[in-house]
Design a protein around this motif. Sequence first.
Motif, PDB file in Angstrom:
ATOM      1  N   HIS A 230     -12.382  28.370  32.277  1.00 48.34           N
ATOM      2  CA  HIS A 230     -12.153  29.249  31.122  1.00 48.34           C
ATOM      3  C   HIS A 230     -11.569  30.579  31.560  1.00 48.34           C
ATOM      4  O   HIS A 230     -11.921  31.124  32.604  1.00 48.34           O
ATOM      5  CB  HIS A 230     -13.414  29.425  30.274  1.00 48.34           C
ATOM      6  CG  HIS A 230     -14.546  30.180  30.894  1.00 48.34           C
ATOM      7  ND1 HIS A 230     -14.622  31.550  30.834  1.00 48.34           N
ATOM      8  CD2 HIS A 230     -15.649  29.767  31.557  1.00 48.34           C
ATOM      9  CE1 HIS A 230     -15.755  31.950  31.434  1.00 48.34           C
ATOM     10  NE2 HIS A 230     -16.388  30.894  31.887  1.00 48.34           N
TER      11      HIS A 230
ATOM     12  N   ASP B  52     -17.088  35.196  36.845  1.00 52.14           N
ATOM     13  CA  ASP B  52     -17.160  34.358  35.646  1.00 52.14           C
ATOM     14  C   ASP B  52     -16.108  34.804  34.659  1.00 52.14           C
ATOM     15  O   ASP B  52     -16.361  35.659  33.823  1.00 52.14           O
ATOM     16  CB  ASP B  52     -18.557  34.428  35.034  1.00 52.14           C
ATOM     17  CG  ASP B  52     -18.756  33.444  33.898  1.00 52.14           C
ATOM     18  OD1 ASP B  52     -17.890  32.580  33.708  1.00 52.14           O
ATOM     19  OD2 ASP B  52     -19.772  33.544  33.196  1.00 52.14           O
ATOM     20  N   ASN B  53     -14.935  34.261  34.729  1.00 50.02           N
ATOM     21  CA  ASN B  53     -14.541  33.121  35.519  1.00 50.02           C
ATOM     22  C   ASN B  53     -13.126  33.331  36.043  1.00 50.02           C
ATOM     23  O   ASN B  53     -12.385  32.390  36.290  1.00 50.02           O
ATOM     24  CB  ASN B  53     -14.620  31.857  34.640  1.00 50.02           C
ATOM     25  CG  ASN B  53     -14.552  30.565  35.409  1.00 50.02           C
ATOM     26  OD1 ASN B  53     -14.921  30.493  36.553  1.00 50.02           O
ATOM     27  ND2 ASN B  53     -14.018  29.557  34.770  1.00 50.02           N
TER      28      ASN B  53
ATOM     29  N   GLU C 172     -14.861  30.016  25.683  1.00 48.15           N
ATOM     30  CA  GLU C 172     -15.965  29.312  26.358  1.00 48.15           C
ATOM     31  C   GLU C 172     -17.277  30.032  26.140  1.00 48.15           C
ATOM     32  O   GLU C 172     -18.308  29.412  25.883  1.00 48.15           O
ATOM     33  CB  GLU C 172     -15.672  29.192  27.861  1.00 48.15           C
ATOM     34  CG  GLU C 172     -16.576  28.204  28.591  1.00 48.15           C
ATOM     35  CD  GLU C 172     -17.896  28.796  29.078  1.00 48.15           C
ATOM     36  OE1 GLU C 172     -18.779  28.004  29.470  1.00 48.15           O
ATOM     37  OE2 GLU C 172     -18.057  30.033  29.095  1.00 48.15           O
ATOM     38  N   GLU C 173     -17.239  31.349  26.229  1.00 46.40           N
ATOM     39  CA  GLU C 173     -18.482  32.121  26.167  1.00 46.40           C
ATOM     40  C   GLU C 173     -19.112  32.107  24.769  1.00 46.40           C
ATOM     41  O   GLU C 173     -20.264  32.454  24.598  1.00 46.40           O
ATOM     42  CB  GLU C 173     -18.248  33.567  26.624  1.00 46.40           C
ATOM     43  CG  GLU C 173     -17.757  33.712  28.063  1.00 46.40           C
ATOM     44  CD  GLU C 173     -18.795  33.314  29.103  1.00 46.40           C
ATOM     45  OE1 GLU C 173     -19.885  32.837  28.733  1.00 46.40           O
ATOM     46  OE2 GLU C 173     -18.505  33.480  30.303  1.00 46.40           O
TER      47      GLU C 173
ATOM     48  N   ASP D 152     -16.607  26.630  37.079  1.00 49.91           N
ATOM     49  CA  ASP D 152     -17.175  27.733  36.284  1.00 49.91           C
ATOM     50  C   ASP D 152     -18.470  28.256  36.900  1.00 49.91           C
ATOM     51  O   ASP D 152     -19.416  28.546  36.188  1.00 49.91           O
ATOM     52  CB  ASP D 152     -17.420  27.270  34.840  1.00 49.91           C
ATOM     53  CG  ASP D 152     -17.832  28.430  33.932  1.00 49.91           C
ATOM     54  OD1 ASP D 152     -17.658  29.600  34.331  1.00 49.91           O
ATOM     55  OD2 ASP D 152     -18.333  28.156  32.836  1.00 49.91           O
TER      56      ASP D 152
ATOM     57  N   TYR E 285     -23.495  34.940  42.490  1.00 51.81           N
ATOM     58  CA  TYR E 285     -23.106  34.648  41.103  1.00 51.81           C
ATOM     59  C   TYR E 285     -24.146  35.103  40.091  1.00 51.81           C
ATOM     60  O   TYR E 285     -23.830  35.772  39.105  1.00 51.81           O
ATOM     61  CB  TYR E 285     -22.860  33.146  40.951  1.00 51.81           C
ATOM     62  CG  TYR E 285     -22.333  32.742  39.590  1.00 51.81           C
ATOM     63  CD1 TYR E 285     -21.019  32.996  39.227  1.00 51.81           C
ATOM     64  CD2 TYR E 285     -23.159  32.113  38.662  1.00 51.81           C
ATOM     65  CE1 TYR E 285     -20.527  32.630  37.988  1.00 51.81           C
ATOM     66  CE2 TYR E 285     -22.670  31.741  37.421  1.00 51.81           C
ATOM     67  CZ  TYR E 285     -21.361  32.007  37.089  1.00 51.81           C
ATOM     68  OH  TYR E 285     -20.888  31.646  35.853  1.00 51.81           O
TER      69      TYR E 285
HETATM   70 ZN   LIG Z   1     -18.255  30.907  32.797  1.00 51.40          ZN
END
Ligand SMILES: [Zn+2]
Length: 487
Positions: free
Chosen positions: A267, A279-280, A313-314, A341, A407
């Motif tokens: 994404h 991200d991302n 996506e989020e 991702d 992450y």
């Molecule tokens: Zn993501």
Amino acid sequence: MRTSRLLFLALIVAGGCFAFSQPNDAVMQEALKPTTPIQENLRVLTDEIGGRVPGTPAMEKAEQWAIAAFKQAGADSVHTEEFTIPQSWAEGDTQVNVVAPVEFRVRAVSIAWIASLPPTTSRVVDVGMGSAAEFAKAGDITGAIVLVHSKTLATWDDLFEEYFRAPDIIERSMKGKALLIAFTSSRDYDILYRHINTMNGKMDVIPQVLLAREDAMRIARLIAHGEKVQMSVSLPNVVGPTITTHNVIAEIKGSDLAGQVVIFGAHLDSWNLGTGALDNGCNAATVIDTVRAIKAAGVRPRRSMRFILYSGEEQGMLGSLAYVRAHRKELDNITAVYVLDAGDGAFTGFSTQGRKDIDAALAPLLQPFTAWKATEITNDAALGTDNYDFMIEGVPTILPNQETANYLINYHATSDTFDKVNLAQLKKNEAISAELMVELANMPQRLGPRLTRAQIEATFPETHLDDAMKGFRIWDQWVNGSRGRTQ
Ligand SMILES: [Zn+2]
């Protein structure tokens, strides 16, 4: 470099079948070159464009960035595909202050897709971790701000626990007619992050904020010592009408199996407290540079390759959902979907997302990664990124398993910026991804069949994907057939 390229050319001349069974050194070497465009592409995306929420000028700039970068990488074609999200949303100047029994500013951000709340002052009620018993013990919460504690985030399981706990807390707060939910940040050191508790692009049902862990714990201690804490909150969020956003898609045409397609996606959108580097952005840049590496190595894949940078996506994997809906007639010919991702942590292997039946076909493709210890296959399934809608349509999907690296602490946070990305590791991940894509495109047989609805459901007892759907409150979409394969 030169030697491996010549070797590769010799293999092509000898016959395509050899190219499948041998690691494609040329592609991996291209990805690993000390100077490639990936670093500058990622710097521009994160530093010059920044956080990319659909419906904002930054997301539109990011789409233009992706189109230009795919073309520069040498893609055979680049285009965009439009879809809509029911509302736009932007955080206003969130203000949270404790006004009694002491006065202090609380560092806080709005949860995403929350309506605006005019300045309001109310009492704070501590509901612990937000269980039914704790809500019951808290008593009357009518018109109150409920303060919810959290564990410190250390593992992926902790992150999913945080997501899955929220819907019950929202229901209990609604039932008790609370004014607002104040969640405690799961990160120390004043780190704030963007969280969303609605997975369908629609507005959430009750105002919610995230408080800095240190401030939330101070409030909890005051309450525990018998103080009556009053807090003022102002959430001037800006909610707009339906927005149009785009997935950006590049293609490399296949040769003798061009009617079949393998997809590599990540994404492009992000939250905007930080600049969406781990991200991302780093993986969006990886998808683009994979096109460059494959073209620079002179590879003509047998199957067609699609490289998709998803939007939305989020807000609930809305870009990949839109893609699957728009391409439903093609799904029988999409032989594999690969998605990145999870930041830039080293790969330890790959997850087949519940597909034990593809283990045997996948294992030989991973042999080139033995030296990097990235060959372990697992069959767990994830709900939380853009493979989801392909997976529940029965299409084989693969995700790398990755070390968490840095992450989680930076996840959706103010601190997710370019400086957090380990570019050397990112290039290794790209080399593996590019090689895997070439192998998926060139393998003689399909990776596996498209599953029927009954076969997809048969994976649930081991993957517990059904529990994850229930946790995210999207199980009804599967049950009523509005999302996923229907037969
Ligand atoms: Zn993501």
